[in-house]
Design an enzyme around this catalytic site. Structure first.
Site, PDB file in Angstrom:
ATOM      1  N   HIS A 185       0.865  -1.243   0.450  1.00 60.63           N
ATOM      2  CA  HIS A 185       0.063   0.362   0.388  1.00 60.63           C
ATOM      3  C   HIS A 185       0.784   0.905  -0.406  1.00 60.63           C
ATOM      4  CE1 HIS A 185      -4.098  -2.178   1.648  1.00 60.63           C
ATOM      5  NE2 HIS A 185      -4.072  -0.864   0.674  1.00 60.63           N
ATOM      6  N   CYS A 482       8.010  -7.895 -19.088  1.00 63.90           N
ATOM      7  CA  CYS A 482       6.632  -7.528 -18.867  1.00 63.90           C
ATOM      8  C   CYS A 482       6.821  -6.972 -17.549  1.00 63.90           C
ATOM      9  CB  CYS A 482       5.803  -7.768 -20.093  1.00 63.90           C
ATOM     10  SG  CYS A 482       5.795  -9.358 -19.871  1.00 63.90           S
TER      11      CYS A 482
HETATM   12  C1  PEP Z   1       5.741 -10.856 -13.977  1.00 67.32           C
HETATM   13  O1  PEP Z   1       5.452 -12.341 -13.530  1.00 67.32           O
HETATM   14  O2  PEP Z   1       6.943 -10.780 -14.239  1.00 67.32           O
HETATM   15  C2  PEP Z   1       4.258 -10.484 -14.751  1.00 67.32           C
HETATM   16  C3  PEP Z   1       4.148  -9.542 -15.205  1.00 67.32           C
HETATM   17  O3  PEP Z   1       3.265 -11.390 -14.545  1.00 67.32           O
HETATM   18  P1  PEP Z   1       2.223 -10.560 -13.736  1.00 67.32           P
HETATM   19  O4  PEP Z   1       2.853  -9.702 -12.640  1.00 67.32           O
HETATM   20  O5  PEP Z   1       0.728 -10.104 -13.875  1.00 67.32           O
HETATM   21  O6  PEP Z   1       1.821 -11.679 -12.789  1.00 67.32           O
END
Ligand code: PEP
Ligand code: MG
Length: 551
Positions: A185, A482
């Site tokens: 948070h 990502c």
């Molecule tokens: C990750 O695991 O880095 C990812 C981008 O997926 P999530 O954060 O949605 O698990």
């Protein structure tokens, strides 16, 4: 002591300098409290809870966005009728007023925890209400963040949502906590308010109130008694970075013209429309499961297609990488997830659900294909939690049969090791560093006490990324990142040096990432990457990388 440095996890970039203030401690509960007439006690409790709720609501009026929502939600909880009934029951059993308040909140917290999910997260708010009401009943100072007279740095173990929500960035110029991770948070609110923030800071407990400190939210450092020179240097560098970010217009490239796409992570049409206002080159991760967290029944193909279409439309001619449902673990979906798995992070989550229930995957791909019809930009589709070559082949064939471009996420170490084989079946891969860290280090990504292991600067994680990037270069196929790692400007340069071709994170992170990348050569990125992989740990990796990038 001069320029002594504590290390933590920098989650909101920027510099703040000032004396340390700490939240006012929890009130002391009187030991030998007498019983009280239940009706009179209930009235006193209700009046105190109402005053607490009013004060929280007042602060909500002065806040905006998620901060205001957090405060209003906590105020509503303080007025909860069920809570009054629980207090009354305890008073009738002979408890004193504070004991009845504490006992009632304990009982309610137990119910919330048992309900799990979003309800369980409200247990912190309940503890906050308990402390505020007891302080009010006993005439003690209301716990929480004081209002300092001079610009100050707020230091704490962790901050209750209601504490962080009302902060004024003009007075609280930085935050440092001993606990908390990138998703806590504290982080979310500090990011929204733009307050430089370092969480998980080692040794912070020993810093006395009033000590002058400098918080560097980019470097993840808290400098004790910084010299004026150091403060000037760091503040100047931060201001220059902010100015460079403000003028970044994309596309992503190093100073010598090596292109690295800068993309956004989104979860719905509204997020995509906000991202489209920035200079990101597209969406690198559309987390579809987040559209359906409140659903018990699977949305129809038409309904799904309409939701996906919103994102494609928002991005216009820009590319969108959409991810099939990553249900399970910390994102249970009523219509998909297996209930009561003993260890859901290692259970049937992500694409494993589609392997068990092929119809679920087929219907989602039908919806994506329908939404993509006539879309101006490219639509790529990737699956989460792929672990083997066979799984990648299964998914690749299915996506191609829908006329779409297939890829998979690399989040499981086995998939990182098999990247060359996996890339025979799909057109791209995207590394989810959040989960890849969790599974490579056997450390829960939500556990604040393990955040040093899930730190994306860990050399072992960088080596895994390097292996995948090399497989992509050999196959001539794109390899993106990502996870949260892509939001860290210096780490983004290291990832580019490792051969990563796109970086996708919160759209708000894109300008600083783009501007930082634009200030360094590809050779500097490669040199920083090589040095970081040889470091003994994440702090050293970061330090040597920054030195090489500055050369
Ligand atoms: C990750 O695991 O880095 C990812 C981008 O997926 P999530 O954060 O949605 O698990
Ligand atoms: Mg993941």
């Amino acid at each position: 002591m001069s320029d002594s440095v504590l290390h933590g996890n920098g989650v909101v970039p920027g510099i703040g300098v000032g004396p340390v203030v700490r939240p006012i401690a929890r009130p002391v509960v009187p030991a030998d409290e007498p019983g009280i007439d239940p009706d009179a006690g209930t009235a006193q409790f209700s009046a105190a809870a109402a005053r607490v709720a009013d004060r929280l609501a007042d602060r909500a009026e002065r806040a905006t966005g998620p901060a205001a929502e957090v405060l209003l939600a906590t105020a509503a909880l303080a007025r909860d009728r069920g809570l009054v009934a629980l207090v009354q029951k305890r008073l009738a059993e002979g408890a004193g007023l504070c004991a009845a308040t504490a006992g009632a909140i304990d009982e309610l917290s137990g119910m919330f925890s048992a309900a799990g999910g979003v309800m369980a997260e409200r247990v912190t708010d309940l503890a906050d209400i308990r402390d505020r009401v007891i302080a009010d009943l006993t005439g003690q100072a209301e716990p929480g963040v004081p209002s300092p007279e001079v610009p100050s740095v707020l230091c704490a173990d962790d901050l209750a949502p209601a504490d962080t929500a009302g902060l004024d960035p003009a007075v609280v110029v930085a935050i440092a906590t001993s606990l908390g991770g990138a998703t806590s948070h504290t982080t979310i609110i500090a990011r929204q308010l733009g307050i430089p923030c370092v969480v998980g800071t080692n040794g912070l407990d020993d810093v006395a109130e009033g000590t002058r400190v400098l918080v560097d939210g980019s470097a993840g450092e808290v400098v004790i008694e910084p010299s004026p020179d150091l403060a000037r240097e760091r503040t100047g560098a931060a201001e220059a970075a902010v100015a460079a970010a403000a003028s970044w217009r994309g596309p992503g490239t190093t100073s010598d013209g090596h292109g690295v796409e800068i993309l956004a992570n989104v979860q719905d049409g509204a997020g995509a429309r906000r991202a489209a206002e920035t200079h990101v080159q597209g969406v690198g991760l559309f987390r579809t499961e987040l559209c359906f967290l409140d659903r018990d029944v699977e949305p129809t193909v038409d309904e799904q297609a309409a939701i996906y279409r919103e994102v494609f439309d928002a991005m216009g001619e820009r590319k969108v990488v959409i991810r099939t449902l990553d249900a399970g673990s910390d994102k249970p979906l009523g219509f998909a997830t297996i209930k009561d798995e003993p260890n859901p992070a290692l259970g049937v989550r992500g694409m494993r659900l589609g392997l068990q229930d092929e119809g679920l995957m087929d219907r989602q791909l039908d919806a994506v294909a329908r939404a993509a019809e006539g879309s101006a930009g490219e639509v790529w589709v990737m699956a989460p939690m792929v672990a083997t070559e066979d799984e990648a082949a299964w998914f690749g064939a299915k996506v191609r049969a829908h006329g779409l471009v297939p890829g998979v996420m690399i989040e499981v170490p086995s998939a990182a090791l098999l990247a060359d084989r996996i890339l025979r079946h799909v057109d791209f891969v995207s590394i989810g560093t959040n989960d890849l860290s969790q599974y490579a280090f056997a450390a829960d990504r939500m556990a604040a006490s393990l955040s040093h292991l899930t730190d994306p600067w860990q050399p072992a994680l960088l080596r895994l990324v390097q292996g995948v990037a090399r497989a992509g270069l050999d196959a001539g196929k794109p390899v993106g990142v990502c996870g949260e790692a892509a939001a860290d400007p210096q780490l983004a340069c290291v990832l580019a040096g490792l051969g990563i071709s796109s970086l996708s994170a919160a759209a708000t992170a894109a300008p600083l990432v783009g501007a930082t990348l634009g200030g360094v050569t590809l050779e500097a990125c490669r040199s920083a990457a090589a040095a970081a992989m040889e470091a003994s740990g994440p702090a050293e990796a970061r330090q040597v990388a920054i030195e090489r990038l500055a050369d």
